[in-house]
Design a protein around this motif. Structure first.
Motif, PDB file in Angstrom:
ATOM      1  N   GLY A 243     -12.565  69.750  15.206  1.00 52.80           N
ATOM      2  CA  GLY A 243     -11.947  68.498  14.967  1.00 52.80           C
ATOM      3  C   GLY A 243     -12.006  68.271  13.486  1.00 52.80           C
ATOM      4  O   GLY A 243     -13.163  68.526  13.066  1.00 52.80           O
ATOM      5  N   GLY A 244     -11.290  67.920  12.920  1.00 51.15           N
ATOM      6  CA  GLY A 244     -11.233  67.432  11.647  1.00 51.15           C
ATOM      7  C   GLY A 244     -10.907  68.611  10.576  1.00 51.15           C
ATOM      8  O   GLY A 244     -10.740  68.782   9.344  1.00 51.15           O
ATOM      9  N   VAL A 245     -10.648  69.933  11.226  1.00 51.87           N
ATOM     10  CA  VAL A 245     -10.410  70.986  10.365  1.00 51.87           C
ATOM     11  C   VAL A 245      -9.001  71.100   9.523  1.00 51.87           C
ATOM     12  O   VAL A 245      -8.834  71.700   8.517  1.00 51.87           O
ATOM     13  CB  VAL A 245     -10.623  72.338  10.945  1.00 51.87           C
ATOM     14  CG1 VAL A 245      -9.456  72.517  11.939  1.00 51.87           C
ATOM     15  CG2 VAL A 245     -11.155  73.542  10.183  1.00 51.87           C
ATOM     16  N   GLY A 246      -8.076  70.403  10.126  1.00 50.57           N
ATOM     17  CA  GLY A 246      -6.759  70.092   9.699  1.00 50.57           C
ATOM     18  C   GLY A 246      -5.574  70.828  10.566  1.00 50.57           C
ATOM     19  O   GLY A 246      -4.422  71.022   9.952  1.00 50.57           O
TER      20      GLY A 246
ATOM     21  N   VAL B 229      -4.083  80.742  15.807  1.00 52.31           N
ATOM     22  CA  VAL B 229      -4.439  80.607  14.524  1.00 52.31           C
ATOM     23  C   VAL B 229      -5.630  79.678  14.574  1.00 52.31           C
ATOM     24  O   VAL B 229      -5.608  78.561  14.752  1.00 52.31           O
ATOM     25  CB  VAL B 229      -3.408  79.891  13.635  1.00 52.31           C
ATOM     26  CG1 VAL B 229      -4.025  79.663  12.191  1.00 52.31           C
ATOM     27  CG2 VAL B 229      -1.927  80.630  13.490  1.00 52.31           C
ATOM     28  N   LEU B 230      -6.833  80.251  14.169  1.00 55.48           N
ATOM     29  CA  LEU B 230      -7.987  79.533  14.442  1.00 55.48           C
ATOM     30  C   LEU B 230      -8.393  79.218  12.918  1.00 55.48           C
ATOM     31  O   LEU B 230      -8.733  79.858  12.126  1.00 55.48           O
ATOM     32  CB  LEU B 230      -9.178  80.313  14.920  1.00 55.48           C
ATOM     33  CG  LEU B 230     -10.613  79.915  14.768  1.00 55.48           C
ATOM     34  CD1 LEU B 230     -10.632  78.369  15.570  1.00 55.48           C
ATOM     35  CD2 LEU B 230     -11.633  80.988  15.246  1.00 55.48           C
ATOM     36  N   LEU B 231      -8.335  77.654  12.670  1.00 56.08           N
ATOM     37  CA  LEU B 231      -8.860  77.288  11.138  1.00 56.08           C
ATOM     38  C   LEU B 231     -10.168  76.880  11.489  1.00 56.08           C
ATOM     39  O   LEU B 231     -10.679  76.180  12.328  1.00 56.08           O
ATOM     40  CB  LEU B 231      -7.958  75.877  11.266  1.00 56.08           C
ATOM     41  CG  LEU B 231      -6.554  75.962  10.892  1.00 56.08           C
ATOM     42  CD1 LEU B 231      -5.587  74.671  10.870  1.00 56.08           C
ATOM     43  CD2 LEU B 231      -6.158  76.827   9.856  1.00 56.08           C
TER      44      LEU B 231
ATOM     45  N   GLY C  49     -19.437  76.602  16.243  1.00 57.43           N
ATOM     46  CA  GLY C  49     -20.222  77.701  16.862  1.00 57.43           C
ATOM     47  C   GLY C  49     -19.462  78.081  18.078  1.00 57.43           C
ATOM     48  O   GLY C  49     -19.083  79.180  18.422  1.00 57.43           O
ATOM     49  N   LEU C  50     -18.902  77.330  19.033  1.00 61.87           N
ATOM     50  CA  LEU C  50     -18.008  77.770  20.162  1.00 61.87           C
ATOM     51  C   LEU C  50     -16.788  77.909  19.765  1.00 61.87           C
ATOM     52  O   LEU C  50     -16.228  79.005  20.751  1.00 61.87           O
ATOM     53  CB  LEU C  50     -18.092  76.465  21.086  1.00 61.87           C
ATOM     54  CG  LEU C  50     -19.370  75.897  21.727  1.00 61.87           C
ATOM     55  CD1 LEU C  50     -19.163  74.703  22.387  1.00 61.87           C
ATOM     56  CD2 LEU C  50     -19.974  77.051  22.596  1.00 61.87           C
ATOM     57  N   PHE C  51     -16.269  77.697  18.633  1.00 58.24           N
ATOM     58  CA  PHE C  51     -15.058  78.339  18.123  1.00 58.24           C
ATOM     59  C   PHE C  51     -15.074  79.722  17.993  1.00 58.24           C
ATOM     60  O   PHE C  51     -14.372  80.699  18.395  1.00 58.24           O
ATOM     61  CB  PHE C  51     -14.269  77.797  17.404  1.00 58.24           C
ATOM     62  CG  PHE C  51     -13.329  76.647  17.907  1.00 58.24           C
ATOM     63  CD1 PHE C  51     -11.958  76.959  18.498  1.00 58.24           C
ATOM     64  CD2 PHE C  51     -13.615  75.240  17.867  1.00 58.24           C
ATOM     65  CE1 PHE C  51     -11.079  75.989  19.023  1.00 58.24           C
ATOM     66  CE2 PHE C  51     -12.472  74.198  18.178  1.00 58.24           C
ATOM     67  CZ  PHE C  51     -11.329  74.530  19.071  1.00 58.24           C
ATOM     68  N   ALA C  52     -16.358  80.113  17.255  1.00 58.84           N
ATOM     69  CA  ALA C  52     -16.430  81.297  16.989  1.00 58.84           C
ATOM     70  C   ALA C  52     -16.487  82.216  18.219  1.00 58.84           C
ATOM     71  O   ALA C  52     -16.066  83.414  18.517  1.00 58.84           O
ATOM     72  CB  ALA C  52     -17.743  81.554  16.168  1.00 58.84           C
ATOM     73  N   GLU C  53     -17.254  81.653  19.183  1.00 58.84           N
ATOM     74  CA  GLU C  53     -17.309  82.459  20.634  1.00 58.84           C
ATOM     75  C   GLU C  53     -16.188  82.577  21.385  1.00 58.84           C
ATOM     76  O   GLU C  53     -15.620  83.454  21.830  1.00 58.84           O
ATOM     77  CB  GLU C  53     -18.449  81.674  21.392  1.00 58.84           C
ATOM     78  CG  GLU C  53     -19.947  81.800  20.901  1.00 58.84           C
ATOM     79  CD  GLU C  53     -20.957  81.068  21.647  1.00 58.84           C
ATOM     80  OE1 GLU C  53     -20.603  80.810  23.010  1.00 58.84           O
ATOM     81  OE2 GLU C  53     -21.974  80.632  21.458  1.00 58.84           O
ATOM     82  N   ALA C  54     -15.371  81.410  21.184  1.00 59.33           N
ATOM     83  CA  ALA C  54     -13.893  81.455  22.009  1.00 59.33           C
ATOM     84  C   ALA C  54     -13.091  82.448  21.429  1.00 59.33           C
ATOM     85  O   ALA C  54     -12.341  83.376  21.857  1.00 59.33           O
ATOM     86  CB  ALA C  54     -13.258  80.090  21.957  1.00 59.33           C
TER      87      ALA C  54
ATOM     88  N   GLU D 117      -8.120  84.401  11.777  1.00 60.74           N
ATOM     89  CA  GLU D 117      -8.874  83.207  11.580  1.00 60.74           C
ATOM     90  C   GLU D 117      -8.697  82.939   9.892  1.00 60.74           C
ATOM     91  O   GLU D 117      -8.574  83.862   9.120  1.00 60.74           O
ATOM     92  CB  GLU D 117     -10.563  83.641  11.745  1.00 60.74           C
ATOM     93  CG  GLU D 117     -11.376  82.442  11.396  1.00 60.74           C
ATOM     94  CD  GLU D 117     -12.700  82.961  11.578  1.00 60.74           C
ATOM     95  OE1 GLU D 117     -12.953  83.886  12.408  1.00 60.74           O
ATOM     96  OE2 GLU D 117     -13.784  82.525  10.898  1.00 60.74           O
ATOM     97  N   LEU D 118      -8.609  81.581   9.809  1.00 62.11           N
ATOM     98  CA  LEU D 118      -8.177  81.063   8.219  1.00 62.11           C
ATOM     99  C   LEU D 118      -9.283  80.178   7.867  1.00 62.11           C
ATOM    100  O   LEU D 118      -9.671  79.406   8.451  1.00 62.11           O
ATOM    101  CB  LEU D 118      -6.849  80.405   8.081  1.00 62.11           C
ATOM    102  CG  LEU D 118      -5.809  81.496   8.059  1.00 62.11           C
ATOM    103  CD1 LEU D 118      -4.375  80.428   8.124  1.00 62.11           C
ATOM    104  CD2 LEU D 118      -5.759  82.147   6.720  1.00 62.11           C
ATOM    105  N   ASP D 119      -9.969  80.275   6.682  1.00 60.09           N
ATOM    106  CA  ASP D 119     -10.842  79.611   6.125  1.00 60.09           C
ATOM    107  C   ASP D 119     -10.363  78.374   5.396  1.00 60.09           C
ATOM    108  O   ASP D 119      -9.573  78.469   4.451  1.00 60.09           O
ATOM    109  CB  ASP D 119     -11.964  80.106   5.388  1.00 60.09           C
ATOM    110  CG  ASP D 119     -12.962  79.304   4.983  1.00 60.09           C
ATOM    111  OD1 ASP D 119     -13.074  78.052   5.323  1.00 60.09           O
ATOM    112  OD2 ASP D 119     -14.198  79.939   4.540  1.00 60.09           O
TER     113      ASP D 119
END
Ligand SMILES: Nc1ncnc2c1ncn2[C@@H]1O[C@H](COP(=O)(O)OP(=O)(O)O)[C@@H](O)[C@H]1O
Ligand SMILES: Cc1cn([C@H]2C[C@H](O)[C@@H](COP(=O)(O)OP(=O)(O)O)O2)c(=O)[nH]c1=O
Length: 246
Positions: free
Chosen positions: A14-17, A127-129, A161-166, A179-181
């Motif tokens: 949430g809030g990452v964009g 796409v993981l932001l 942390g959970l998105f990293a695991e997912a 993954e995009l920072d």
């Protein structure tokens, strides 16, 4: 991939964009590359999806997980699969990875969530932001929280942390994920990077043997930065750690 259509899932805490980048990507693909885009989101804006979106203080655990999955299957039947069959690029703000995080946060076992989503289309690209959790907390504070999940104490750190695991979980199951920072990059730059990946994938697909409708790979002017293909990371590594401790 399904015909010429593609399913792109924009995911992240949430809030990452996600909503902002989904809108920027849709505009870019439509206006600059004349691509037919179906921009959508989960939960959907149907009565079922709205019940889930507005009901996070009422529905929890397995009940919420099933509500979200039911909305997803209806979404696939009514909107996503038809759009893909028409050759459109479907850009979906939240999809299965969100369930692998939020329903797990809610106490449902990750494998159970995965099985509930077994018959759902696998995305052509996730796409993981990501952004540093403190940045997420600040963005949520500025924008305002939308759900029980976002109001939970330390939600940004937990989701991060959970998105990293997912991401690792999906990559291990051969779901393409980049993954995009988004900590410092602006939404338009992120959209250009994603558009580059999507159009390259689409071009490779249209160059597959036996296809008559070959399209040259389209350049993406102004795209810069690097998307990390999660499966390219060393075995056992979590998603990019270059922002850890930042
Ligand atoms: N790349 C970015 N850099 C800085 N702020 C951003 C960026 N993307 C979005 N924002 C801002 O952060 C807030 C959350 O964005 P939003 O798209 O609603 O996130 P999400 O859909 O992931 O919850 C909004 O106020 C938005 O304007
Ligand atoms: C897609 C999805 C959403 N949700 C829930 C959590 C969120 O609180 C809610 C809406 O998503 P969210 O994207 O946070 O809403 P907004 O666009 O208003 O910021 O749906 C799940 O629990 N699992 C899922 O897989």
């Amino acid at each position: 991939m399904n015909g010429q259509g593609m399913l792109i899932a924009v995911e992240g805490p949430g809030g990452v964009g996600k909503s902002t980048v989904t809108a920027a990507l849709t505009t870019l693909l439509r206006d600059e590359f004349a691509v037919n885009v179906c921009a959508t989101r989960e939960p959907t804006d149907t009565p079922l999806g709205t019940m889930a979106r507005q009901g996070t203080d009422v529905y929890r655990g397995l009940a919420m997980a099933h509500l979200i999955a039911a909305d997803r299957y209806q979404h696939l039947d009514e909107q996503i699969r038809p759009a893909m069959a028409r050759g459109e690029i479907v850009v979906c703000d939240r999809y299965i990875a969100s369930s692998l995080v939020l329903q797990v946060m809610d106490g449902v076992d990750r494998e159970t969530v995965w099985r509930m989503n077994e018959a759902a289309e696998r995305p052509d690209l996730v796409v993981l932001l990501t952004a540093h959790p403190d940045v997420l907390t600040n963005r949520l504070a500025r924008r305002g929280t939308h759900s029980r999940f976002e109001r939970e104490t330390d939600s940004s750190h937990i989701e991060y942390g959970l998105f990293a695991e997912a991401a690792k979980f999906l990559a291990d199951r051969d779901v393409p994920i980049v993954e995009l920072d988004a900590t410092a990059a602006d939404p338009d730059t992120l959209a250009r990077i994603i558009a580059g990946d999507v159009l390259t994938m689409r071009s490779h697909k249209s160059h597959a043997p036996g296809r008559a409708d070959l399209q040259p790979q389209q350049p993406v002017p102004g795209a810069s930065g690097e998307a990390t293909l999660v499966p390219d990371r060393p075995a056992g590594a979590g998603p990019r750690t270059d922002r850890d401790g930042a």
